[in-house]
Design a protein around this motif. Structure first.
Motif, PDB file in Angstrom:
ATOM      1  N   LYS A  96     -12.556  55.504  -2.954  1.00  0.00           N
ATOM      2  CA  LYS A  96     -11.655  55.081  -1.874  1.00  0.00           C
ATOM      3  C   LYS A  96     -11.439  53.568  -1.898  1.00  0.00           C
ATOM      4  N   PHE A  97     -12.507  52.816  -2.169  1.00  0.00           N
ATOM      5  CA  PHE A  97     -12.323  51.362  -2.254  1.00  0.00           C
ATOM      6  C   PHE A  97     -11.423  50.997  -3.421  1.00  0.00           C
ATOM      7  N   ARG A  98     -11.638  51.649  -4.557  1.00  0.00           N
ATOM      8  CA  ARG A  98     -10.810  51.364  -5.725  1.00  0.00           C
ATOM      9  C   ARG A  98      -9.334  51.684  -5.431  1.00  0.00           C
ATOM     10  N   ILE A  99      -9.094  52.816  -4.794  1.00  0.00           N
ATOM     11  CA  ILE A  99      -7.726  53.198  -4.442  1.00  0.00           C
ATOM     12  C   ILE A  99      -7.118  52.186  -3.478  1.00  0.00           C
ATOM     13  N   MET A 100      -7.901  51.751  -2.509  1.00  0.00           N
ATOM     14  CA  MET A 100      -7.431  50.782  -1.521  1.00  0.00           C
ATOM     15  C   MET A 100      -6.981  49.489  -2.195  1.00  0.00           C
ATOM     16  N   ALA A 101      -7.836  48.929  -3.038  1.00  0.00           N
ATOM     17  CA  ALA A 101      -7.520  47.672  -3.710  1.00  0.00           C
ATOM     18  C   ALA A 101      -6.317  47.817  -4.628  1.00  0.00           C
ATOM     19  N   GLU A 102      -6.238  48.912  -5.346  1.00  0.00           N
ATOM     20  CA  GLU A 102      -5.124  49.127  -6.271  1.00  0.00           C
ATOM     21  C   GLU A 102      -3.821  49.341  -5.517  1.00  0.00           C
ATOM     22  N   THR A 103      -3.874  50.093  -4.412  1.00  0.00           N
ATOM     23  CA  THR A 103      -2.660  50.355  -3.629  1.00  0.00           C
ATOM     24  C   THR A 103      -2.104  49.074  -3.038  1.00  0.00           C
ATOM     25  N   LEU A 104      -2.962  48.245  -2.469  1.00  0.00           N
ATOM     26  CA  LEU A 104      -2.516  46.986  -1.870  1.00  0.00           C
ATOM     27  C   LEU A 104      -1.899  46.071  -2.921  1.00  0.00           C
ATOM     28  N   THR A 105      -2.550  45.972  -4.075  1.00  0.00           N
ATOM     29  CA  THR A 105      -2.030  45.123  -5.138  1.00  0.00           C
ATOM     30  C   THR A 105      -0.705  45.653  -5.673  1.00  0.00           C
ATOM     31  N   ASP A 106      -0.660  46.946  -5.948  1.00  0.00           N
ATOM     32  CA  ASP A 106       0.560  47.551  -6.501  1.00  0.00           C
ATOM     33  C   ASP A 106       1.732  47.423  -5.540  1.00  0.00           C
ATOM     34  N   THR A 107       1.461  47.549  -4.239  1.00  0.00           N
ATOM     35  CA  THR A 107       2.525  47.417  -3.242  1.00  0.00           C
ATOM     36  C   THR A 107       3.089  46.004  -3.248  1.00  0.00           C
ATOM     37  N   LEU A 190      -2.688  39.970 -13.923  1.00  0.00           N
ATOM     38  CA  LEU A 190      -2.883  41.339 -13.486  1.00  0.00           C
ATOM     39  C   LEU A 190      -2.592  42.252 -14.674  1.00  0.00           C
ATOM     40  N   PRO A 191      -3.249  43.412 -14.840  1.00  0.00           N
ATOM     41  CA  PRO A 191      -4.258  43.967 -13.924  1.00  0.00           C
ATOM     42  C   PRO A 191      -5.695  43.540 -14.217  1.00  0.00           C
ATOM     43  N   ARG A 192      -5.902  42.657 -15.202  1.00  0.00           N
ATOM     44  CA  ARG A 192      -7.274  42.294 -15.575  1.00  0.00           C
ATOM     45  C   ARG A 192      -8.060  41.754 -14.387  1.00  0.00           C
ATOM     46  N   ASP A 193      -7.480  40.760 -13.683  1.00  0.00           N
ATOM     47  CA  ASP A 193      -8.195  40.148 -12.571  1.00  0.00           C
ATOM     48  C   ASP A 193      -8.477  41.156 -11.461  1.00  0.00           C
ATOM     49  N   LYS A 194      -7.520  42.033 -11.212  1.00  0.00           N
ATOM     50  CA  LYS A 194      -7.715  43.047 -10.173  1.00  0.00           C
ATOM     51  C   LYS A 194      -8.883  43.962 -10.540  1.00  0.00           C
ATOM     52  N   ASN A 195      -8.912  44.428 -11.767  1.00  0.00           N
ATOM     53  CA  ASN A 195      -9.987  45.325 -12.198  1.00  0.00           C
ATOM     54  C   ASN A 195     -11.343  44.626 -12.173  1.00  0.00           C
ATOM     55  N   GLU A 196     -11.361  43.360 -12.563  1.00  0.00           N
ATOM     56  CA  GLU A 196     -12.621  42.615 -12.531  1.00  0.00           C
ATOM     57  C   GLU A 196     -13.101  42.407 -11.097  1.00  0.00           C
ATOM     58  N   MET A 197     -12.164  42.150 -10.179  1.00  0.00           N
ATOM     59  CA  MET A 197     -12.534  41.987  -8.773  1.00  0.00           C
ATOM     60  C   MET A 197     -13.112  43.286  -8.227  1.00  0.00           C
ATOM     61  N   ILE A 198     -12.464  44.411  -8.515  1.00  0.00           N
ATOM     62  CA  ILE A 198     -12.943  45.706  -8.025  1.00  0.00           C
ATOM     63  C   ILE A 198     -14.339  46.000  -8.555  1.00  0.00           C
ATOM     64  N   SER A 199     -14.549  45.766  -9.837  1.00  0.00           N
ATOM     65  CA  SER A 199     -15.860  46.011 -10.446  1.00  0.00           C
ATOM     66  C   SER A 199     -16.931  45.111  -9.842  1.00  0.00           C
ATOM     67  N   LEU A 200     -16.578  43.853  -9.606  1.00  0.00           N
ATOM     68  CA  LEU A 200     -17.533  42.905  -9.030  1.00  0.00           C
ATOM     69  C   LEU A 200     -17.929  43.331  -7.623  1.00  0.00           C
ATOM     70  N   VAL A 201     -16.944  43.719  -6.820  1.00  0.00           N
ATOM     71  CA  VAL A 201     -17.233  44.147  -5.441  1.00  0.00           C
ATOM     72  C   VAL A 201     -18.108  45.391  -5.442  1.00  0.00           C
TER      73      VAL A 201
END
Length: 207
Positions: A96-107, A190-201
């Motif tokens: 759910k967190f991964r979906i949340m972060a990806e949805t916000l970024t993609d939007t 993007l999407p590298r930074d987004k994926n790295e942020m999600i993994s870090l969190v």
């Protein structure tokens, strides 16, 4: 996105809440902003374009910002609805967190690429701290808090850090991908930074 404009109780509105003239003004203002840009448009410009007098528009809105607030509130509310629906499809708090972060970024990326004038309004909303923008962030924080609590209950996430501290830190980490002012300067990575942020969190949340 703006074809079915809905009423939202935002600052600066006057007159009956359900008045159809208000909807006409909002819809016409969106079309005008989309063509000329929010920053370059005045209430006088809108009055001429819509065919109403400036005084008549002021019966429903006390400023151009109030009209922008109504537009901004509408599309930000739509994003939150989409976000809630997307997050609910997750099978775990981690997902759910991964979906949340990806949805916000993609939007945000979609708006930047396909509706730059609407994105321009979002930037004004963010930099000037409109109530619509503040409410949007508050809604995201509530969704995030629910995900964190779910993850703690399921044993996916650690429980020692205070919830408010955890949410503040994660919102800070997501800010470059949620804040429209910052996102426009991070598109190249993007999407590298987004994926790295999600993994870090997610690593920081691990028990």
């Amino acid at each position: 996105m703006m074809n079915d404009l809905q009423e939202s109780p935002v600052d600066g509105q006057r007159g009956p809440a359900d008045h159809n003239i208000r909807e006409q003004i909002i819809a016409a203002a969106y079309d005008h902003f989309a063509h000329y840009g929010y920053g370059k448009t005045t209430v006088s410009d809108l009055a001429k374009a819509i065919g109403f007098s400036k005084a008549y528009i002021y019966k429903f809105f006390d400023s151009k910002q109030a009209i922008g607030e109504a537009i901004c509130s509408n599309f930000l509310s739509e994003i939150i609805v989409t976000l809630e629906e997307s997050v609910s499809s997750g099978r775990s708090a981690t997902e759910k967190f991964r979906i949340m972060a990806e949805t916000l970024t993609d939007t945000g990326v979609f708006l930047f690429s396909n509706d730059r004038k609407l994105y321009d309004i979002a930037i004004h909303s963010c930099t000037e701290k409109w109530s619509s923008s503040l409410k949007y962030i508050e809604n995201i924080e509530h969704i995030l808090a629910r995900i964190i609590l779910e993850g703690r209950e399921s044993g996916e996430f650690e429980r020692k850090t205070p919830l408010d501290e955890t949410c503040r830190a994660i919102m800070g980490a997501m800010k470059p991908f949620v804040n429209p002012v910052m996102l426009q300067y991070n598109l190249d990575d993007l999407p590298r930074d987004k994926n790295e942020m999600i993994s870090l969190v997610l690593r920081s949340l691990a028990p």
